[in-house]
Design a protein around this motif. Structure first.
Motif, PDB file in Angstrom:
ATOM      1  N   ASP A  18      -6.772   3.382  -3.129  1.00  0.00           N
ATOM      2  CA  ASP A  18      -6.233   4.330  -4.099  1.00  0.00           C
ATOM      3  C   ASP A  18      -5.482   3.591  -5.201  1.00  0.00           C
ATOM      4  O   ASP A  18      -4.953   2.487  -5.003  1.00  0.00           O
ATOM      5  N   LEU A  19      -5.425   4.216  -6.364  1.00  0.00           N
ATOM      6  CA  LEU A  19      -4.778   3.590  -7.514  1.00  0.00           C
ATOM      7  C   LEU A  19      -3.285   3.386  -7.293  1.00  0.00           C
ATOM      8  O   LEU A  19      -2.703   2.427  -7.808  1.00  0.00           O
ATOM      9  N   GLU A  20      -2.658   4.273  -6.530  1.00  0.00           N
ATOM     10  CA  GLU A  20      -1.229   4.109  -6.265  1.00  0.00           C
ATOM     11  C   GLU A  20      -0.963   2.786  -5.557  1.00  0.00           C
ATOM     12  O   GLU A  20      -0.011   2.064  -5.892  1.00  0.00           O
ATOM     13  N   SER A  21      -1.798   2.448  -4.579  1.00  0.00           N
ATOM     14  CA  SER A  21      -1.600   1.195  -3.843  1.00  0.00           C
ATOM     15  C   SER A  21      -1.828  -0.020  -4.732  1.00  0.00           C
ATOM     16  O   SER A  21      -1.114  -1.025  -4.620  1.00  0.00           O
ATOM     17  N   ILE A  22      -2.811   0.055  -5.632  1.00  0.00           N
ATOM     18  CA  ILE A  22      -3.024  -1.048  -6.579  1.00  0.00           C
ATOM     19  C   ILE A  22      -1.817  -1.195  -7.479  1.00  0.00           C
ATOM     20  O   ILE A  22      -1.338  -2.309  -7.735  1.00  0.00           O
ATOM     21  N   GLU A  23      -1.300  -0.072  -7.953  1.00  0.00           N
ATOM     22  CA  GLU A  23      -0.156  -0.091  -8.856  1.00  0.00           C
ATOM     23  C   GLU A  23       1.090  -0.648  -8.172  1.00  0.00           C
ATOM     24  O   GLU A  23       1.817  -1.481  -8.743  1.00  0.00           O
ATOM     25  N   LEU A  24       1.342  -0.191  -6.951  1.00  0.00           N
ATOM     26  CA  LEU A  24       2.500  -0.687  -6.205  1.00  0.00           C
ATOM     27  C   LEU A  24       2.393  -2.194  -5.960  1.00  0.00           C
ATOM     28  O   LEU A  24       3.368  -2.938  -6.148  1.00  0.00           O
ATOM     29  N   SER A  25       1.221  -2.638  -5.547  1.00  0.00           N
ATOM     30  CA  SER A  25       1.029  -4.067  -5.272  1.00  0.00           C
ATOM     31  C   SER A  25       1.194  -4.895  -6.533  1.00  0.00           C
ATOM     32  O   SER A  25       1.807  -5.977  -6.513  1.00  0.00           O
ATOM     33  N   LEU A  76       0.829  -1.193   0.000  1.00  0.00           N
ATOM     34  CA  LEU A  76       0.000   0.000   0.000  1.00  0.00           C
ATOM     35  C   LEU A  76       0.869   1.251   0.000  1.00  0.00           C
ATOM     36  O   LEU A  76       2.064   1.198   0.317  1.00  0.00           O
ATOM     37  N   GLY A  77       0.272   2.363  -0.361  1.00  0.00           N
ATOM     38  CA  GLY A  77       1.015   3.613  -0.440  1.00  0.00           C
ATOM     39  C   GLY A  77       1.557   4.060   0.907  1.00  0.00           C
ATOM     40  O   GLY A  77       1.149   3.564   1.967  1.00  0.00           O
ATOM     41  N   PRO A  78       2.474   5.039   0.909  1.00  0.00           N
ATOM     42  CA  PRO A  78       3.133   5.465   2.149  1.00  0.00           C
ATOM     43  C   PRO A  78       2.178   5.960   3.224  1.00  0.00           C
ATOM     44  O   PRO A  78       2.491   5.897   4.412  1.00  0.00           O
ATOM     45  N   GLY A  79       1.007   6.466   2.851  1.00  0.00           N
ATOM     46  CA  GLY A  79       0.071   6.965   3.846  1.00  0.00           C
ATOM     47  C   GLY A  79      -0.769   5.900   4.517  1.00  0.00           C
ATOM     48  O   GLY A  79      -1.557   6.195   5.429  1.00  0.00           O
ATOM     49  N   TRP A  80      -0.594   4.629   4.109  1.00  0.00           N
ATOM     50  CA  TRP A  80      -1.422   3.553   4.647  1.00  0.00           C
ATOM     51  C   TRP A  80      -0.792   2.965   5.903  1.00  0.00           C
ATOM     52  O   TRP A  80      -0.169   1.905   5.877  1.00  0.00           O
ATOM     53  N   THR A  81      -0.986   3.651   7.020  1.00  0.00           N
ATOM     54  CA  THR A  81      -0.571   3.098   8.302  1.00  0.00           C
ATOM     55  C   THR A  81      -1.444   1.897   8.634  1.00  0.00           C
ATOM     56  O   THR A  81      -2.489   1.663   8.012  1.00  0.00           O
ATOM     57  N   TYR A  82      -1.025   1.159   9.653  1.00  0.00           N
ATOM     58  CA  TYR A  82      -1.861   0.041  10.094  1.00  0.00           C
ATOM     59  C   TYR A  82      -3.239   0.539  10.503  1.00  0.00           C
ATOM     60  O   TYR A  82      -4.253  -0.097  10.202  1.00  0.00           O
ATOM     61  N   GLU A  83      -3.296   1.691  11.168  1.00  0.00           N
ATOM     62  CA  GLU A  83      -4.576   2.230  11.613  1.00  0.00           C
ATOM     63  C   GLU A  83      -5.504   2.506  10.427  1.00  0.00           C
ATOM     64  O   GLU A  83      -6.701   2.197  10.481  1.00  0.00           O
TER      65      GLU A  83
END
Length: 454
Positions: free
Chosen positions: A429-436, A408-415
């Protein structure tokens, strides 16, 4: 392993996003009833998505129904080397119910708004199931076949215990789900500067406490010793006496990754001082509490049937989540200690459960995940234990290493991740899909030699 370039990062993203949106719209809501879920709808979506790949000789696509409409899809891309790994990509197709009043958009609209896909299941875990399907499709259509088998396991019923999904498949069709290693959900969130990869998850050892009293007519309560009061006394005891911390092998790595304050870290590494330090952790305190001990949570309380009869019997259902290595005998002993003198007057019944599971963090697959995540994100990884359960446990029970993956993107903390899972306004978010997707391609290439389609 080299850093991923912009062209590779975007490979397959539009198709994955549209597949995710289509699966959200099918609303395969699983409330635990046999006729809920109806994952056959998402199976049909995947069949259309994989149609071109299925037309080749390289891949077998099969559909299995454990009960009417409770369908799972297995797509196996055959490798050329029988001694190579067989990598399973394990995703589920069902989602949990929603409270529409808590949503600001249609929970089953699959809307794409400002770079985010909205809808129930977007985070848990349809975005990963869509990414898994994309990579499997591309491996089937690539110029060269993979070295090892690549298997998409898109299964039903994960949200209600998996009995009509991976459990049923392993029991009834073991050859179809044959893999030597697997990745699934519950990873990818950020723990400080690290990316979390799930290597273990707690077990479940539910208990029902049966508490008996003396009934009477509610109009003349004097002399009655109703079960309702006794239930209240036991609940009070459960609130006041909690299991002590037991710090397992993953605890220190979690503290090192997440806690920057050395004084706070020192307290957290001490089982005696840990609980007093928990309030300083903010939103991560609940997770830290859960993975540092066996937990007891009263969830369903019953006493009485009609308003004018003092009840003779009351029950308390306990959701008990166990650490690796904790068996039924240890749970019963712990529960007796927590209940104290109340234990002598309580009948304890065992509810359905399963053992905690773990996979070592030194396998070739874990190494591939670590390299891929760091290559794509530039961040180190940290192995963690999940407080909840997933289908990974079923694979681990077969002696097969399985890991919770994601990036997940950098802003996706565990919380933030926990708020998205089963919460209102769930979205990814699309960034997290792309990174994964980019990290997944590297893992697949590393383990089974599969390359993207042209």
């Amino acid at each position: 392993m080299s850093t991923i370039g912009p062209d590779e990062m975007s490979a397959g993203l539009p198709d994955t996003v549209e597949l995710l949106r289509a699966m959200i719209r099918e609303a395969c809501v699983n409330d635990g009833a046999l006729d809920s879920g109806q994952e056959i709808r998402n199976v049909r979506v995947l069949q259309r998505f994989l149609a071109e790949a299925a037309a080749t000789e390289r891949v077998d696509v099969q559909v299995f129904e454990a009960a009417p409409g409770r369908a799972s899809l297995i797509a196996r891309v055959h490798g050329t080397d029988p001694d190579a790994p067989a990598l399973g990509l394990l995703g589920h197709l069902d989602v949990v119910p929603v409270d529409p009043e808590g949503w600001s958009r249609n929970p089953f609209g699959g809307d794409l708004i400002d770079g985010e896909v909205w809808g129930r299941g977007a985070v848990d875990m349809l975005y990963l199931t869509a990414a898994f399907a994309t990579v499997v499709r591309d491996a089937a259509l690539a110029a060269e076949p993979p070295r090892g088998d690549l298997v998409l396991l898109a299964v039903a019923d994960e949200e209600a215990g998996s009995e009509h999904g991976i459990h049923w498949l392993v029991r009834e069709h073991p050859d179809v789900v044959r893999v030597t290693e697997a990745i699934s959900e519950s990873g990818g969130m950020r723990m400080g500067e690290h990316v979390a990869i799930e290597v273990a998850e707690k077990g479940s050892a539910g208990r029902r406490l049966v508490i008996r009293g003396r009934p009477g007519h509610a109009s003349t309560p004097y002399g009655a010793a109703g079960a309702a009061y006794k239930v209240g006394e036991v609940l009070q005891r459960l609130a006041e006496v909690q299991p002590a911390a037991e710090l397992g092998p993953l605890w220190a790595s979690f503290v090192a990754a997440r806690i920057a304050d050395p004084d706070l870290a020192e307290k957290l590494l001490d089982p005696v001082r840990l609980d007093a330090a928990l309030p300083q952790l903010g939103g991560i305190a609940g997770y830290a509490h859960a993975v540092s001990r066996t937990t007891l949570s009263p969830t369903v309380v019953r006493a009485g049937r009609v308003h004018n009869v003092i009840p003779a019997v009351g029950t308390i259902d306990l959701d008990i989540r166990t650490l690796p290595g904790t068996g039924d005998a240890e749970v019963d002993s712990l529960l007796a200690a927590v209940l104290g003198s109340h234990a002598e007057r309580i009948e304890i019944q065992h509810l359905r459960g399963w053992a905690a599971t773990a996979s070592p963090a030194d396998t070739p697959l874990y190494g591939a995940i670590e390299r891929a995540v760091t290559a794509v994100s530039g961040a180190p990884v940290v192995p963690i234990m999940a407080a909840g359960g997933s289908d990974n446990r079923v694979i681990r029970e077969l002696g097969i290493p399985a890991y919770g993956f994601g990036l997940l993107g950098p802003g996706w903390t565990y919380e933030r991740y926990r708020e998205g899972v089963h919460g209102n306004d769930e979205r990814i978010d699309l960034e997290s899909i792309e990174l994964s997707l980019a990290a997944l391609r590297l893992i697949v290439a590393d383990r089974v030699g599969a390359q993207p389609a042209p």
